[in-house]
Design an enzyme around this catalytic site. Structure first.
Site, PDB file in Angstrom:
ATOM      1  N   PRO A 129       0.828  -1.208   0.000  1.00 38.78           N
ATOM      2  CA  PRO A 129       0.000   0.000   0.000  1.00 38.78           C
ATOM      3  C   PRO A 129       0.861   1.256   0.000  1.00 38.78           C
ATOM      4  CG  PRO A 129      -0.001  -0.992   2.169  1.00 38.78           C
ATOM      5  CD  PRO A 129       0.761  -1.920   1.269  1.00 38.78           C
ATOM      6  N   ARG A 130       0.271   2.337  -0.339  1.00 38.34           N
ATOM      7  CA  ARG A 130       0.983   3.611  -0.422  1.00 38.34           C
ATOM      8  C   ARG A 130       1.016   4.328   0.931  1.00 38.34           C
ATOM      9  NH1 ARG A 130       2.734   2.886  -5.061  1.00 38.34           N
ATOM     10  NH2 ARG A 130       1.591   3.079  -6.998  1.00 38.34           N
TER      11      ARG A 130
END
Length: 155
Positions: free
Chosen positions: A61-62
């Site tokens: 995920p970012r």
């Protein structure tokens, strides 16, 4: 007649005490078993899954690494110290919990371009001071049996 009644009463109390002792022992041992669904949640350490793949392979995920690390460490801290290395082993290799319909769970997926041994090496260090700074039953700073070294101690 009074002594017979008193004797029966004592036997009943003794039987109840023995039964309670057996139930308490069974309950205590169930709570200390390092298997998914008991002392370790089913499919344990989802945030550590992301943290390991993000740190070792740049996949995930970012979220910034400090946030992923915080979440991972919180999940790992929620697992009893004597089960943390087992939970990390399940993260890497999976486990089949007890039960009639049990299936392999918890295993970190093989990812293209992301060597499993690199992920394994990093996962073994999650309990260290540099990462989550958590105690384990082994008394060492990491979980060496995840790497194939040594044998996992039992409680």
């Amino acid at each position: 007649m009074a002594s017979s009644s008193s004797s029966s009463h004592r036997r009943l109390i003794l039987a109840a005490a023995v039964l309670l002792s057996v139930l308490a022992a069974a309950s205590a041992s169930a709570g200390t078993s390092c298997v998914p669904g008991w002392a370790i949640p089913h499919n344990p350490l989802p945030s550590c899954r992301w943290y390991v793949t993000s740190r070792t392979c740049g996949i995930g995920p970012r979220l910034p690494w400090p946030e992923l690390k915080r979440r991972c460490c919180r999940e790992l801290a929620d697992i009893p110290a004597y089960c943390r290395c087992t939970a990390l082993s399940i993260l890497m290799d999976g486990a089949i919990p007890p039960g009639p319909d049990a299936q392999l769970e918890g295993r970190l997926e093989d990812l293209p371009g992301c060597p499993r041994e690199v992920q394994r090496g990093f996962a073994a260090t999650l309990v260290t001071e540099a990462e989550c700074n958590l105690a384990t039953i082994s008394g060492v700073a990491e979980c060496p049996w995840i790497l194939g070294g040594g044998t996992m101690p039992s409680k």
